[in-house]
Design a protein around this motif. Structure first.
Motif, PDB file in Angstrom:
ATOM      1  N   VAL A 101      10.512  29.110  75.270  1.00 51.88           N
ATOM      2  CA  VAL A 101      10.724  28.113  74.219  1.00 51.88           C
ATOM      3  C   VAL A 101       9.674  27.011  74.330  1.00 51.88           C
ATOM      4  CG1 VAL A 101      12.283  26.305  73.372  1.00 51.88           C
ATOM      5  CG2 VAL A 101      13.183  28.586  73.892  1.00 51.88           C
ATOM      6  N   MET A 102       9.406  26.558  75.547  1.00 46.06           N
ATOM      7  CA  MET A 102       8.389  25.511  75.741  1.00 46.06           C
ATOM      8  C   MET A 102       7.004  26.013  75.310  1.00 46.06           C
ATOM      9  SD  MET A 102      10.274  23.093  76.515  1.00 46.06           S
ATOM     10  CE  MET A 102       8.989  21.881  76.600  1.00 46.06           C
ATOM     11  N   GLU A 103       6.714  27.280  75.597  1.00 48.05           N
ATOM     12  CA  GLU A 103       5.442  27.865  75.168  1.00 48.05           C
ATOM     13  C   GLU A 103       5.360  27.903  73.637  1.00 48.05           C
ATOM     14  OE1 GLU A 103       2.760  31.921  75.768  1.00 48.05           O
ATOM     15  OE2 GLU A 103       4.700  31.771  76.781  1.00 48.05           O
ATOM     16  N   ALA A 104       6.474  28.238  72.991  1.00 51.90           N
ATOM     17  CA  ALA A 104       6.509  28.282  71.526  1.00 51.90           C
ATOM     18  C   ALA A 104       6.299  26.898  70.932  1.00 51.90           C
ATOM     19  CB  ALA A 104       7.839  28.874  71.067  1.00 51.90           C
ATOM     20  N   ILE A 105       6.917  25.884  71.532  1.00 56.92           N
ATOM     21  CA  ILE A 105       6.733  24.503  71.065  1.00 56.92           C
ATOM     22  C   ILE A 105       5.264  24.100  71.239  1.00 56.92           C
ATOM     23  CG2 ILE A 105       7.381  22.080  71.465  1.00 56.92           C
ATOM     24  CD1 ILE A 105       9.695  23.657  70.222  1.00 56.92           C
ATOM     25  N   SER A 106       4.681  24.466  72.358  1.00 55.97           N
ATOM     26  CA  SER A 106       3.259  24.175  72.594  1.00 55.97           C
ATOM     27  C   SER A 106       2.370  24.882  71.578  1.00 55.97           C
ATOM     28  CB  SER A 106       2.849  24.598  74.010  1.00 55.97           C
ATOM     29  OG  SER A 106       3.514  23.819  74.958  1.00 55.97           O
ATOM     30  N   ALA A 107       2.797  26.071  71.143  1.00 53.65           N
ATOM     31  CA  ALA A 107       2.018  26.851  70.173  1.00 53.65           C
ATOM     32  C   ALA A 107       2.122  26.274  68.760  1.00 53.65           C
ATOM     33  CB  ALA A 107       2.479  28.301  70.178  1.00 53.65           C
ATOM     34  N   GLY A 108       3.131  25.415  68.513  1.00 56.04           N
ATOM     35  CA  GLY A 108       3.231  24.791  67.201  1.00 56.04           C
ATOM     36  C   GLY A 108       4.606  24.807  66.572  1.00 56.04           C
ATOM     37  N   ALA A 109       5.578  25.442  67.209  1.00 58.13           N
ATOM     38  CA  ALA A 109       6.942  25.420  66.669  1.00 58.13           C
ATOM     39  C   ALA A 109       7.464  23.985  66.708  1.00 58.13           C
ATOM     40  CB  ALA A 109       7.851  26.336  67.478  1.00 58.13           C
ATOM     41  N   LYS A 110       8.277  23.633  65.717  1.00 58.37           N
ATOM     42  CA  LYS A 110       8.758  22.256  65.629  1.00 58.37           C
ATOM     43  C   LYS A 110      10.145  22.048  66.223  1.00 58.37           C
ATOM     44  CE  LYS A 110       5.718  20.431  62.303  1.00 58.37           C
ATOM     45  NZ  LYS A 110       5.172  21.200  61.237  1.00 58.37           N
ATOM     46  N   HIS A 111      10.891  23.148  66.403  1.00 58.05           N
ATOM     47  CA  HIS A 111      12.240  23.038  66.943  1.00 58.05           C
ATOM     48  C   HIS A 111      12.664  24.388  67.480  1.00 58.05           C
ATOM     49  CE1 HIS A 111      16.048  21.093  67.570  1.00 58.05           C
ATOM     50  NE2 HIS A 111      15.677  20.037  66.861  1.00 58.05           N
ATOM     51  N   PHE A 112      13.837  24.446  68.106  1.00 54.75           N
ATOM     52  CA  PHE A 112      14.324  25.722  68.614  1.00 54.75           C
ATOM     53  C   PHE A 112      15.832  25.819  68.442  1.00 54.75           C
ATOM     54  CE2 PHE A 112      14.851  22.862  72.122  1.00 54.75           C
ATOM     55  CZ  PHE A 112      16.033  23.280  72.744  1.00 54.75           C
ATOM     56  N   LEU A 113      16.293  27.070  68.350  1.00 58.69           N
ATOM     57  CA  LEU A 113      17.714  27.393  68.288  1.00 58.69           C
ATOM     58  C   LEU A 113      18.000  28.417  69.372  1.00 58.69           C
ATOM     59  CD1 LEU A 113      18.156  27.939  64.460  1.00 58.69           C
ATOM     60  CD2 LEU A 113      19.331  26.220  65.819  1.00 58.69           C
ATOM     61  N   VAL A 114      19.137  28.288  70.011  1.00 56.22           N
ATOM     62  CA  VAL A 114      19.529  29.255  71.024  1.00 56.22           C
ATOM     63  C   VAL A 114      20.511  30.241  70.395  1.00 56.22           C
ATOM     64  CG1 VAL A 114      20.665  29.573  73.254  1.00 56.22           C
ATOM     65  CG2 VAL A 114      19.187  27.598  72.881  1.00 56.22           C
ATOM     66  N   LYS A 115      20.216  31.540  70.588  1.00 50.13           N
ATOM     67  CA  LYS A 115      21.116  32.594  70.100  1.00 50.13           C
ATOM     68  C   LYS A 115      22.227  32.795  71.114  1.00 50.13           C
ATOM     69  CE  LYS A 115      17.548  35.463  67.981  1.00 50.13           C
ATOM     70  NZ  LYS A 115      16.936  36.792  68.088  1.00 50.13           N
ATOM     71  N   PRO A 116      23.428  33.099  70.687  1.00 47.70           N
ATOM     72  CA  PRO A 116      23.850  33.100  69.285  1.00 47.70           C
ATOM     73  C   PRO A 116      23.960  31.664  68.769  1.00 47.70           C
ATOM     74  CG  PRO A 116      25.721  33.547  70.713  1.00 47.70           C
ATOM     75  CD  PRO A 116      24.510  33.465  71.588  1.00 47.70           C
ATOM     76  N   PHE A 117      23.561  31.451  67.545  1.00 43.77           N
ATOM     77  CA  PHE A 117      23.501  30.093  67.010  1.00 43.77           C
ATOM     78  C   PHE A 117      24.764  29.727  66.251  1.00 43.77           C
ATOM     79  CE2 PHE A 117      21.349  32.984  64.082  1.00 43.77           C
ATOM     80  CZ  PHE A 117      22.121  32.820  62.949  1.00 43.77           C
ATOM     81  N   GLU A 118      24.977  28.425  66.131  1.00 44.50           N
ATOM     82  CA  GLU A 118      26.083  27.886  65.346  1.00 44.50           C
ATOM     83  C   GLU A 118      25.539  27.498  63.978  1.00 44.50           C
ATOM     84  OE1 GLU A 118      27.849  24.623  67.473  1.00 44.50           O
ATOM     85  OE2 GLU A 118      27.655  25.705  69.371  1.00 44.50           O
ATOM     86  N   SER A 119      26.218  27.927  62.935  1.00 43.94           N
ATOM     87  CA  SER A 119      25.767  27.694  61.562  1.00 43.94           C
ATOM     88  C   SER A 119      25.478  26.218  61.289  1.00 43.94           C
ATOM     89  CB  SER A 119      26.801  28.199  60.564  1.00 43.94           C
ATOM     90  OG  SER A 119      27.007  29.568  60.734  1.00 43.94           O
ATOM     91  N   ASP A 120      26.374  25.340  61.724  1.00 45.69           N
ATOM     92  CA  ASP A 120      26.195  23.908  61.468  1.00 45.69           C
ATOM     93  C   ASP A 120      24.911  23.380  62.091  1.00 45.69           C
ATOM     94  OD1 ASP A 120      28.560  23.917  60.081  1.00 45.69           O
ATOM     95  OD2 ASP A 120      29.740  22.991  61.674  1.00 45.69           O
ATOM     96  N   LYS A 121      24.630  23.823  63.309  1.00 44.59           N
ATOM     97  CA  LYS A 121      23.419  23.362  63.999  1.00 44.59           C
ATOM     98  C   LYS A 121      22.170  23.874  63.288  1.00 44.59           C
ATOM     99  CE  LYS A 121      21.336  22.788  68.478  1.00 44.59           C
ATOM    100  NZ  LYS A 121      21.462  22.898  69.911  1.00 44.59           N
ATOM    101  N   VAL A 122      22.188  25.130  62.864  1.00 46.35           N
ATOM    102  CA  VAL A 122      21.064  25.700  62.119  1.00 46.35           C
ATOM    103  C   VAL A 122      20.786  24.865  60.885  1.00 46.35           C
ATOM    104  CG1 VAL A 122      20.300  27.692  60.751  1.00 46.35           C
ATOM    105  CG2 VAL A 122      21.493  28.065  62.902  1.00 46.35           C
ATOM    106  N   LEU A 123      21.819  24.576  60.116  1.00 49.09           N
ATOM    107  CA  LEU A 123      21.660  23.825  58.878  1.00 49.09           C
ATOM    108  C   LEU A 123      21.166  22.393  59.121  1.00 49.09           C
ATOM    109  CD1 LEU A 123      24.824  25.175  57.080  1.00 49.09           C
ATOM    110  CD2 LEU A 123      22.432  25.743  56.541  1.00 49.09           C
ATOM    111  N   ARG A 124      21.676  21.754  60.177  1.00 51.40           N
ATOM    112  CA  ARG A 124      21.214  20.387  60.510  1.00 51.40           C
ATOM    113  C   ARG A 124      19.712  20.380  60.813  1.00 51.40           C
ATOM    114  NH1 ARG A 124      25.857  19.800  63.575  1.00 51.40           N
ATOM    115  NH2 ARG A 124      24.693  20.232  65.466  1.00 51.40           N
ATOM    116  N   ILE A 125      19.271  21.338  61.630  1.00 48.74           N
ATOM    117  CA  ILE A 125      17.859  21.389  62.019  1.00 48.74           C
ATOM    118  C   ILE A 125      16.978  21.673  60.806  1.00 48.74           C
ATOM    119  CG2 ILE A 125      16.155  22.705  63.342  1.00 48.74           C
ATOM    120  CD1 ILE A 125      18.367  22.990  65.527  1.00 48.74           C
ATOM    121  N   ILE A 126      17.397  22.625  59.980  1.00 49.44           N
ATOM    122  CA  ILE A 126      16.620  22.974  58.794  1.00 49.44           C
ATOM    123  C   ILE A 126      16.528  21.789  57.836  1.00 49.44           C
ATOM    124  CG2 ILE A 126      16.659  24.390  56.685  1.00 49.44           C
ATOM    125  CD1 ILE A 126      17.556  26.731  58.496  1.00 49.44           C
TER     126      ILE A 126
END
Length: 118
Positions: A88-113
């Motif tokens: 995840v840290m490598e992905a953030i360094s590559a340019g990702a702006k946020h992360f979600l941990v699977k399995p994800f919670e719908s509410d958290k996904v929607l808040r981040i988006i």
């Protein structure tokens, strides 16, 4: 808003797509690996991408780097399993702006988006 869901697992893509569509996001595209994600990004210019890490053909980290080369302002959320903190840290360094941990919670996904798209 156009959202691209990238995951090699059909069920994971379908679940996330349903959450998004049920909450008003009508244009949800799907890609099964990093190569497809890059092609879809170039063709459709989505407002946001959710990116799995471990996929065949091309992994998520490589796809993130290539999408950021195309569009340095791309909104990418990494989706990873528990225990992949280094990845995840490598992905953030590559340019990702946020992360979600699977399995994800719908509410958290929607808040981040919503936060990234506002």
């Amino acid at each position: 808003m156009k959202i691209l869901v990238v995951d090699d697992a059909n069920l994971a893509r379908a679940m996330l797509k349903k959450v998004l569509e049920d909450n008003g996001y009508k244009e949800v595209l799907e890609a099964a690996n990093g190569l497809e994600a890059i092609d879809f990004y170039q063709e459709h210019h989505p407002d946001l991408v959710t990116m799995d890490i471990t996929m065949p053909e091309m992994d998520g980290i490589t796809a993130i780097k290539k999408i950021i080369e195309i569009d340095p302002n791309a909104n990418i959320i990494v989706c990873s399993a528990l225990g992949q903190k280094d990845v995840v840290m490598e992905a953030i360094s590559a340019g990702a702006k946020h992360f979600l941990v699977k399995p994800f919670e719908s509410d958290k996904v929607l808040r981040i988006i919503k936060a990234l798209l506002s």
